[in-house]
Motif scaffolding. Sequence first.
Motif, mmCIF file in Angstrom:
data_model
loop_
_atom_site.group_PDB
_atom_site.id
_atom_site.type_symbol
_atom_site.label_atom_id
_atom_site.label_comp_id
_atom_site.label_asym_id
_atom_site.label_seq_id
_atom_site.Cartn_x
_atom_site.Cartn_y
_atom_site.Cartn_z
ATOM 1 N N ASP A 192 -0.192 8.439 -1.869
ATOM 2 C CA ASP A 192 0.472 7.145 -1.727
ATOM 3 C C ASP A 192 -0.414 6.023 -2.253
ATOM 4 O O ASP A 192 -1.451 5.709 -1.651
ATOM 5 C CB ASP A 192 0.786 6.928 -0.232
ATOM 6 C CG ASP A 192 1.658 5.712 0.009
ATOM 7 O OD1 ASP A 192 1.960 4.992 -0.954
ATOM 8 O OD2 ASP A 192 2.043 5.504 1.182
ATOM 9 N N GLU A 217 3.752 8.558 -3.974
ATOM 10 C CA GLU A 217 4.585 7.522 -3.359
ATOM 11 C C GLU A 217 4.192 6.140 -3.875
ATOM 12 O O GLU A 217 3.007 5.803 -3.951
ATOM 13 C CB GLU A 217 4.441 7.556 -1.829
ATOM 14 C CG GLU A 217 5.388 6.567 -1.144
ATOM 15 C CD GLU A 217 5.619 6.893 0.316
ATOM 16 O OE1 GLU A 217 6.385 7.827 0.600
ATOM 17 O OE2 GLU A 217 5.015 6.229 1.169
ATOM 18 N N ASP A 240 8.903 3.559 -1.478
ATOM 19 C CA ASP A 240 8.672 3.035 -0.129
ATOM 20 C C ASP A 240 8.814 1.509 -0.117
ATOM 21 O O ASP A 240 9.910 0.979 0.113
ATOM 22 C CB ASP A 240 7.268 3.496 0.337
ATOM 23 C CG ASP A 240 6.936 3.100 1.763
ATOM 24 O OD1 ASP A 240 7.757 2.419 2.403
ATOM 25 O OD2 ASP A 240 5.849 3.453 2.255
HETATM 26 MG MG MG Z 1 4.024 4.623 1.842
#
Ligand code: MG
Length: 370
Positions: A192, A217, A240
């Motif tokens: 991420d 991500e 996200d």
């Molecule tokens: Mg995230």
Amino acid sequence: MKISAISLYGLDLPLRTPQVLSRGRKFDQFKSTFIKIDTDEGISGWGEVCPWGSSYLPAFPGGLRAALMEIAPQLIGQDPMRPEVVVRYMDRILAGHIYAKAAVDFAIWDIMGKALSRPIYDLLGGKEDNPVPRMASVHLDSQSHMEAEIEQKRAAGFRNFSVKMGRGLEADVETIKSVTERKRAGELFIFDANGGWSPHEATRVMNAVSHLDTTFEQPCLTYEECLHVRTRTRQAISLDECMVELRDFVRALSDRGCELVSIKLARVGGLTKARAIRDLCLAYDINLFMMCMAGTVVNDTVAAHFAQTIPASRFCGAWSCQDYITVDPAPMLGARTVNGHMPPPDLPGLGVEPDLTLLGDPLAVYNSMQ
Ligand code: MG
């Protein structure tokens, strides 16, 4: 039923250890805000929203409280048993600021559950066969420290990990290779970047590990940048931070812009709006991460109820903040992490309330007498 009074409370949440994200963002403490909504039938509901500091999303504690102080007096007299109506009303009286409106939405679902003697997960569609596995985030630190943290969480029963990126391109590539080599059967790792990479940086990192089965991500800040990266790489992408409104999810799913999404309940405006997003994503066979945002066990419990309504086959984990903070306003109550899982309480409504003596004096109180 009518809303008769609304009280707002603030609570500082010092972190056990500072948390670090890409773009040099460091967090020592969160500031949470609680809302208590009273009704003329004697039922009260609780909500909490706690932004991840002021630099993670366009959401910050001072803005949250100002927005709630703008909305709260206008909610007196509204019927909390009509969540869609109340949410549309809030959008009519205040443009934007949906993360603040989420606090009201959570409290309304708590009231509805208590009024109907049903847990929130029942009202959101019903309990799926999902043991609600937790997701562990592994924040930026030295590689040895990050790997030690993964081992520690693994020993505690965790199987889903969000490993933060942002230590520099070469260091990030090294982390991805090392972590993926040690991955065990049944485990899921998401790398991420929290929007920290430029499209060029994201493309370089992802192509350097293109031989590995990995998922990334939010590699870049905006949806358009992430989509651009997608045309030049082969790995699965989870979106996200750039996913806020239902229309953002519609666009990403229509574009085939991701394989996974992360739903932060406060970011998308609460359970009422998240329910529609959940159903859209499930219709497209998209896998889901989810959480509230930051906050205490009150927020974690909202997340656990929502997670409980997602089929296990599409569920990748719920993140929870309770392990990171030194304050617990509802000791022993609510959704707690046991062996890497966080099921919601089988109690009416949310099933957890903060201890008023731990919250202190309210920041503001609004009622029909004013
Ligand atoms: Mg995230």
